[in-house]
Design an enzyme around this catalytic site. Structure first.
Site, PDB file in Angstrom:
ATOM      1  N   ALA A  84      -9.095   8.218   0.144  1.00 24.81           N
ATOM      2  CA  ALA A  84      -9.424   9.342   1.009  1.00 24.81           C
ATOM      3  C   ALA A  84      -8.955  10.644   0.349  1.00 24.81           C
ATOM      4  O   ALA A  84      -7.842  10.725  -0.151  1.00 24.81           O
ATOM      5  CB  ALA A  84      -8.755   9.155   2.368  1.00 24.81           C
ATOM      6  N   TYR A 210      -8.551   9.410  12.177  1.00 26.37           N
ATOM      7  CA  TYR A 210      -8.508  10.760  11.615  1.00 26.37           C
ATOM      8  C   TYR A 210      -9.488  11.675  12.367  1.00 26.37           C
ATOM      9  O   TYR A 210     -10.075  11.284  13.377  1.00 26.37           O
ATOM     10  CB  TYR A 210      -8.724  10.700  10.101  1.00 26.37           C
ATOM     11  CG  TYR A 210      -7.633   9.862   9.457  1.00 26.37           C
ATOM     12  CD1 TYR A 210      -6.291  10.243   9.583  1.00 26.37           C
ATOM     13  CD2 TYR A 210      -7.909   8.655   8.824  1.00 26.37           C
ATOM     14  CE1 TYR A 210      -5.266   9.464   9.056  1.00 26.37           C
ATOM     15  CE2 TYR A 210      -6.888   7.867   8.301  1.00 26.37           C
ATOM     16  CZ  TYR A 210      -5.566   8.285   8.414  1.00 26.37           C
ATOM     17  OH  TYR A 210      -4.542   7.507   7.905  1.00 26.37           O
ATOM     18  N   GLY A 356     -10.100  -4.578  -0.441  1.00 25.59           N
ATOM     19  CA  GLY A 356      -9.053  -3.609  -0.749  1.00 25.59           C
ATOM     20  C   GLY A 356      -7.875  -4.223  -1.471  1.00 25.59           C
ATOM     21  O   GLY A 356      -7.826  -4.278  -2.693  1.00 25.59           O
ATOM     22  N   ARG A 357      -6.909  -4.727  -0.656  1.00 31.23           N
ATOM     23  CA  ARG A 357      -5.616  -5.156  -1.217  1.00 31.23           C
ATOM     24  C   ARG A 357      -5.717  -6.057  -2.436  1.00 31.23           C
ATOM     25  O   ARG A 357      -5.035  -5.852  -3.433  1.00 31.23           O
ATOM     26  CB  ARG A 357      -4.819  -5.899  -0.141  1.00 31.23           C
ATOM     27  CG  ARG A 357      -4.146  -5.030   0.851  1.00 31.23           C
ATOM     28  CD  ARG A 357      -3.691  -5.841   2.044  1.00 31.23           C
ATOM     29  NE  ARG A 357      -4.802  -6.129   2.921  1.00 31.23           N
ATOM     30  CZ  ARG A 357      -4.754  -6.985   3.944  1.00 31.23           C
ATOM     31  NH1 ARG A 357      -3.655  -7.662   4.179  1.00 31.23           N
ATOM     32  NH2 ARG A 357      -5.808  -7.162   4.705  1.00 31.23           N
TER      33      ARG A 357
HETATM   34  C1  PHB Z   1      -2.986   5.598   4.974  1.00 27.39           C
HETATM   35  O1  PHB Z   1      -2.653   6.393   4.092  1.00 27.39           O
HETATM   36  O2  PHB Z   1      -2.176   4.881   5.543  1.00 27.39           O
HETATM   37  C2  PHB Z   1      -4.393   5.516   5.346  1.00 27.39           C
HETATM   38  C3  PHB Z   1      -5.269   6.419   4.813  1.00 27.39           C
HETATM   39  C4  PHB Z   1      -6.599   6.364   5.148  1.00 27.39           C
HETATM   40  C5  PHB Z   1      -7.026   5.393   6.017  1.00 27.39           C
HETATM   41  C6  PHB Z   1      -6.153   4.483   6.561  1.00 27.39           C
HETATM   42  C7  PHB Z   1      -4.830   4.545   6.214  1.00 27.39           C
HETATM   43  O3  PHB Z   1      -8.291   5.349   6.363  1.00 27.39           O
END
Ligand code: PHB
Length: 425
Positions: A84, A210, A356-357
């Site tokens: 992000a 957000y 992801g992870r």
């Molecule tokens: C986070 O930094 O924890 C985070 C950032 C963006 C997201 C979810 C979690 O969409």
């Protein structure tokens, strides 16, 4: 669309290794090609957007970001979504997160996008504004952060400040109409900046508690104007339309999390109807993809998953169709293992799967899943800090040392709603 934008991705010319991998995968549905917007992808695995907090205090990415992303683009024809990325300073809510609003930020992204393209990858920038979970310390004017309404984040915990201390969430201030229009313009400017920085497209982050999801949900949006009530979908729709006008609809994707409880009160039926209205509108725009989070997610940086098996995304998948009723590109995210991804594609053959992870810790995850090889274990302690440690130093399969930690047979998922835990490989 500025069709004059250069096509940076002669993917067909780089398809040979992908074909070799597909052969190794035994025609696995994971490695069926897909068309997303104007780009051809070699397989169904998408690198999920993951916050890594390696930028400097001015939102400028380090040179190592090029290595990090290129490693995860090692299978040609992979779609990667960036961490992000703040569209403006007032949108920032976490330390050392990158931006797309200063010349230095754009310049620092250029070698990163170039490295992904050199590996044969397709790279979308995720555009972010944190809204109420920012803090006066991040605001250029020191005021409370902007939000749909003066309703604070209900989550335990709080804001991590630039110095990595944590303080409680503050009561945000309700955005005025002019400020809403300004933020829409900032999203469009950030989309243009992303293309200038070499990204192939942008993903509008309208998920995970957000700013845009704050507008979508009735718990955080008590406005009486046309951005509230049964029109809570409007800000996301305006932002997506502005981004699409700036860079072309086929370079814009959207991420939504209608079941999400991250930084949010639980969603309501009314919230799901707002999501219906939003997806119906988005489906008419010719966007690259819709990216949705399954009713399975982690609630913070913990090894605990919540998987509500009584819910599904099918309601919105059914709406995400073209005028002839043909399914449009859809990315599903939510704790996927190889086994679960295969089961998912059997039920939803058109989907792409965000990971992801496990891909964070296993740079060559597509090749490992193609070969049925074990994955590298991940280190949560370096998800959001740690410099190159836990960033660019996870090994590829050929470099895994004897006795190194690999993924366990089970990943510790806590499953609600019955059924198998989905974790065993
Ligand atoms: C986070 O930094 O924890 C985070 C950032 C963006 C997201 C979810 C979690 O969409």
């Amino acid at each position: 669309l500025p069709h004059s934008l250069p096509m940076r991705l002669p993917l067909a010319a780089r398809a040979a290794p992908a074909r070799a991998m597909a052969a190794a995968a035994g025609e696995s549905p994971l490695f069926a090609p897909a068309q997303v917007g104007y780009v051809a992808l070699a397989h169904r695995l998408v690198y999920a957007p993951l916050t890594r907090c390696r930028a400097d205090g001015a939102g400028v990415q380090p040179p190592s970001a090029a290595t990090y992303y290129a490693q995860r683009a090692s299978a040609p024809g992979t779609l990667l979504i960036s961490e992000a990325t703040n569209i403006e300073r007032a949108g920032q809510g976490y330390p050392n997160t990158p931006g797309l609003y200063t010349p230095a930020q754009l310049e620092a992204w250029q070698p990163v996008t170039a490295a992904v393209h050199a590996a044969g990858g397709v790279f979308f920038a995720q555009l972010w504004h944190t809204g109420r979970v920012s803090h006066p310390a991040y605001q250029p004017d020191g005021r409370p952060p902007p939000a749909p309404s003066a309703v604070p984040c209900p989550a335990a915990g709080g804001v991590t400040l630039p110095d990595f201390t944590t303080v409680p969430y503050v009561v945000p201030r309700e955005m005025g109409r002019e400020e809403i229009a300004a933020v829409v313009s900032q999203y469009a400017a950030a989309a243009t900046a992303a293309i200038e920085a070499g990204f192939d497209g942008v993903e509008v982050h309208s998920a995970n508690g957000y700013l845009l999801e704050q507008f979508l949900r009735e718990s955080s949006n008590t406005r009486g104007d046309e951005y509230g009530g049964d029109q809570r979908w409007r800000l996301t729709a305006d932002v997506v339309a502005a981004a699409a006008a700036a860079v072309g609809p086929d370079r814009v994707g959207v991420r939504l999390s209608p079941f999400g409880r991250f930084l949010m009160a639980p969603p309501s039926e009314s919230d799901w109807r707002a999501c219906d209205a939003l997806v119906d509108r988005l489906a008419t725009l010719g966007l690259a993809y819709l990216h949705m989070i399954e009713p399975r997610m982690t609630l913070g940086n913990e090894e605990i998953d919540v998987w509500d098996q009584s819910q599904t995304l099918d309601r919105w998948r059914a709406r995400w169709v073209d005028a002839a009723g043909k399914p449009r590109p859809f990315i599903s995210a939510g704790g996927f293992t190889r086994t679960r991804a295969l089961a998912h594609l059997a039920a939803h053959p058109g989907d792409l799967i965000a990971v992801g992870r496990w891909w964070l810790s296993t740079p060559d995850l597509p090749a490992r899943w193609a070969a049925g090889a074990p994955l590298n274990a991940y280190d949560r302690g370096t998800f959001y800090a740690g410099g190159d440690k836990g960033y660019t130093d996870y090994p590829f399969l050929g470099d895994v040392k004897e006795g190194a930690p690999t993924r366990a047979a089970r990943d510790g998922s806590l499953v609600f709603g019955g059924g198998e835990d989905g974790a065993a490989e």
